[in-house]
Design a protein around this motif. Structure first.
Motif, short mmCIF file in Angstrom:
data_model
loop_
_atom_site.label_atom_id
_atom_site.label_comp_id
_atom_site.label_asym_id
_atom_site.label_seq_id
_atom_site.Cartn_x
_atom_site.Cartn_y
_atom_site.Cartn_z
N LEU A 164 -11.67 -10.83 -40.61
CA LEU A 164 -11.75 -9.60 -39.81
C LEU A 164 -10.87 -9.69 -38.57
N ARG A 187 -7.38 -8.84 -39.58
CA ARG A 187 -7.20 -7.42 -39.84
C ARG A 187 -7.19 -6.60 -38.56
N THR A 208 -15.39 -13.79 -40.42
CA THR A 208 -14.93 -13.48 -39.07
C THR A 208 -13.43 -13.72 -38.94
#
Length: 236
Positions: free
Chosen positions: A223, A226, A220
């Motif tokens: 991500l 990103r 998590t």
């Protein structure tokens, strides 16, 4: 009382064999639930005639009742419904041949959809309305604005909640044992019952759950980095 450390290690490797099924019971409902959640959230946000009231009822009922109750209702009621429809339309379906896992995944997916709906709805509403109006001003349709402007930002904002939901469903997967699906905790019970060393078996199971939680948190965080970089137009 002494704790049998070698037996914890033995239990760990025996219990971890149930991890694939546990991940199936956890991940598949979340994927299906995400789709249900997006549709339900949009119905409620845009007040789709008639459907938004059904969506409100669905979210309220599923979030207001225990998950284990959903599993038991689907497990006992869905075969009856399928059998009745099969007899009426001549489908020839034998409900006894339907794997129990299908009913478990159905129950968990419906539950996940209800929780996802609220998470996604909050994420969409958190996006600045001015950006949506700007998208309309340059000629974007509502669908394009949602896909290109709103949803990328909403998903970035709700990633921590999605992680929490994954962890919650990882733990909730233990309810599958009530209908004889051998997930991690069910496997721990079986392994422990052979030697009557329940503490060691449960410690081993706890370590596996904890390890999966740490992995989910790390993914998590990656991500989030990103998605945040993407939303800012940069490179992660």
């Amino acid at each position: 009382m002494t704790i049998d450390i070698p037996f914890i290690i033995t239990c760990f490797f025996e219990i971890v064999t149930a991890l694939p099924l546990t991940l199936v019971i956890t991940v598949i409902p979340l994927i299906i639930g995400f789709g249900i959640g997006v549709v339900t959230a949009l119905m409620r946000i845009y007040k789709v005639r008639f459907l938004h009231r059904i969506a409100d009822f669905y979210v309220s009922f599923l979030r207001g009742t225990p998950v284990v109750l959903h599993v038991l209702i689907i497990y006992f009621a869905l075969p009856l419904l399928i059998a009745k429809l099969s007899d009426q339309f001549g489908w020839g379906i034998d409900t006894a041949s339907i794997p129990i896992l299908v009913f478990v995944l159905t129950a968990f997916s419906l539950t996940a959809g209800a929780y996802m709906s609220e998470i996604i709805r909050s994420g969409i509403l958190s996006v600045n309305q001015g950006q949506v109006e700007a998208a309309y001003a340059v000629g974007m349709s509502t669908r394009q604005a949602l896909w290109r402007i709103v949803l990328p930002q909403a998903i970035g904002g709700i990633l921590p909640n999605l992680c929490n939901l994954f962890i919650g469903f990882l733990h909730t997967s233990t309810f599958a044992f009530t209908v004889s699906q051998m997930e991690l905790l069910g496997k721990a019970n079986v392994v422990a019952s052979v030697n009557l060393k329940f503490l060691e078996a449960f410690i081993a199971a706890a370590l596996i759950y904890w390890g999966m939680t740490i992995i989910a948190e790390r993914i998590t965080a990656f991500l989030e980095k990103r998605v945040t970089a993407y939303n800012r137009g940069g490179i992660a």
